[in-house]
Design an enzyme around this catalytic site. Sequence first.
Site, PDB file in Angstrom:
ATOM      1  N   ASP A  39       0.772  -1.255   0.000  1.00 17.53           N
ATOM      2  CA  ASP A  39       0.000   0.000   0.000  1.00 17.53           C
ATOM      3  C   ASP A  39       0.805   1.307   0.000  1.00 17.53           C
ATOM      4  O   ASP A  39       1.763   1.438   0.759  1.00 17.53           O
ATOM      5  CB  ASP A  39      -0.848   0.099   1.276  1.00 17.53           C
ATOM      6  CG  ASP A  39      -1.554  -1.173   1.638  1.00 17.53           C
ATOM      7  OD1 ASP A  39      -1.519  -2.117   0.856  1.00 17.53           O
ATOM      8  OD2 ASP A  39      -2.134  -1.207   2.725  1.00 17.53           O
ATOM      9  N   SER A  99      -0.208   0.141   7.603  1.00 16.15           N
ATOM     10  CA  SER A  99      -0.620   1.318   6.834  1.00 16.15           C
ATOM     11  C   SER A  99      -1.183   2.436   7.696  1.00 16.15           C
ATOM     12  O   SER A  99      -1.674   2.201   8.797  1.00 16.15           O
ATOM     13  CB  SER A  99      -1.651   0.921   5.775  1.00 16.15           C
ATOM     14  OG  SER A  99      -0.987   0.219   4.756  1.00 16.15           O
ATOM     15  N   ASP A 164      -5.162   0.958   9.780  1.00 19.50           N
ATOM     16  CA  ASP A 164      -5.080   1.827   8.607  1.00 19.50           C
ATOM     17  C   ASP A 164      -5.703   3.205   8.846  1.00 19.50           C
ATOM     18  O   ASP A 164      -6.602   3.638   8.117  1.00 19.50           O
ATOM     19  CB  ASP A 164      -5.719   1.150   7.373  1.00 19.50           C
ATOM     20  CG  ASP A 164      -5.159  -0.247   7.108  1.00 19.50           C
ATOM     21  OD1 ASP A 164      -4.055  -0.540   7.611  1.00 19.50           O
ATOM     22  OD2 ASP A 164      -5.828  -1.045   6.434  1.00 19.50           O
TER      23      ASP A 164
HETATM   24  C1  FRU Z   1      -3.799  -3.639   2.853  1.00 18.18           C
HETATM   25  C2  FRU Z   1      -3.149  -4.104   4.152  1.00 18.18           C
HETATM   26  C3  FRU Z   1      -3.512  -3.163   5.299  1.00 18.18           C
HETATM   27  C4  FRU Z   1      -2.381  -3.353   6.258  1.00 18.18           C
HETATM   28  C5  FRU Z   1      -1.214  -3.534   5.318  1.00 18.18           C
HETATM   29  C6  FRU Z   1      -0.163  -4.469   5.836  1.00 18.18           C
HETATM   30  O1  FRU Z   1      -3.186  -4.103   1.714  1.00 18.18           O
HETATM   31  O2  FRU Z   1      -3.528  -5.429   4.437  1.00 18.18           O
HETATM   32  O3  FRU Z   1      -4.779  -3.405   5.866  1.00 18.18           O
HETATM   33  O4  FRU Z   1      -2.213  -2.268   7.118  1.00 18.18           O
HETATM   34  O5  FRU Z   1      -1.733  -4.036   4.107  1.00 18.18           O
HETATM   35  O6  FRU Z   1       0.954  -4.472   5.009  1.00 18.18           O
END
Ligand code: FRU
Length: 487
Positions: A39, A99, A164
Amino acid sequence: MPVDLLDEAHRALETTLPARGDDYRLGYHLSPPAGWMNDPNGVVYFRGEYHVFYQHHPYSPQWGPMYWGHARSADLVHWEHLPIALAPGDAFDRDGCFSGSAVVDGDTLYLIYTGHRWLGEPGNDEEGMQQVQCLASSTDGITFTKHGAVIEAAPHPDIMHFRDPKVWRRGDHWWMALGARQGDDPLLLLYRSRDLRQWECLGRALEGRRQPDGYMWECPDLFELEGRDVLLFSPQGLEPEGYERWNLFQNSYLLGRLDESAHFVAETELRELDHGHDFYAAQTLLAPDGRRLLWAWMDMWQSPMPSQAHHWCGALTLPRELSRDGARLRMRPARELTALRQSRQVLAIGTLEAQSRRLEVRGALLELELELELTGSTAERFGLALRCSDDGRERTLLYFDAMARRLVLDRQHSGAGVSGVRSVPVAPGQTRIALRIFLDRSSIEVFVDDGAYTLSSRIYPRPDSLGVSAFAVNGRGTFGEGAAWNL
Ligand code: FRU
């Protein structure tokens, strides 16, 4: 801050030699110097420059304990890689800096992210995990000081996935939206703060049910766009329906409004933001000129990633300008990207009668702009074959399918590991399809009808598959005049 881990990660990147024969290395997209990327995180404008952070594992091209990679650009075109911004390893983020987002307050750049800890064996969901929301800050935009967890527990003991954070300023408060999962149901949680440190939980801005809303909403973003509130998020666990939702997970949006009681009232149905194979976890920033700019991860969980053989994987999409067209969002390539164009070649294909024609333009890094004229065209399918090999074995097709009345992106012969088709509808009565296509060494992004639809996919053709053809099958296909640029 566990300086040792951060230093170690920097050393690992510096000593990773560029792998030989890396045919997939992107020319003008952001991808990690080495290791894994997912991400986009903390996209923000700070002191005259755009900063993009991203989920990063510097030690291998596989997902692992997450770091925040970092790059910046003054013009959205040329990017400079900066030292890794966040490394895991403190008690509150022992197993990963997941994230999150970034905001600027006065002279300080703040990162707000999820600190992740496995309770049992790493990667074992059964044994559980603990996720808390953390704060870090920087005054130079390069080195960050961690301030620890600012939200230490989810608002309900049954919530384990809690992550997130997207933070923004509205009125005299900071606001935070978070994705969460309670049992098998997804949630959007909302918090509010005056100082980024003390957070008040405002509750559930939106609640879903496993059926039909999925089990988790990852990477929310919530912002106002031309008078409506947009909730952008990445739902997990939706079933395919018709032509929609064929990726493992999707990136979707709702338009509506965040009301006085902190509920998000949806006024549209859920729509996918991009219709290609590889688009996830999009995040936006507000540029100083008022544009809402967006980046997404241009990959998908569990997709083949053949660049791993070259010690890297993952890329972000081109920066896009987001706008609203009634109940739909539109994405155009950031206008700055025209600076990538080298000399212009005219594409004058005209009408093809049940035939295929190789064009003069060639390249792995190309922009093409042209129209498919539907009026008078009788072909069952007509369009372009891109990244064609001379032996005819490789090609990525983009064509109008008259029977289905859809524009199709077909990557069944697009090289190593990938397959499948994606498509978008062409409205009844529509007389032409305007295409703007960006090819990089291992990607294609198609902007349809001035960004009304986009299709973003990874492709892995051989480095010598550089040809472009136009074709019409069983009938006549007419192409409006267009242009091509090597980038
Ligand atoms: C989304 C995710 C988020 C998490 C991150 C971990 O792609 O699964 O929810 O914070 O990637 O790398």
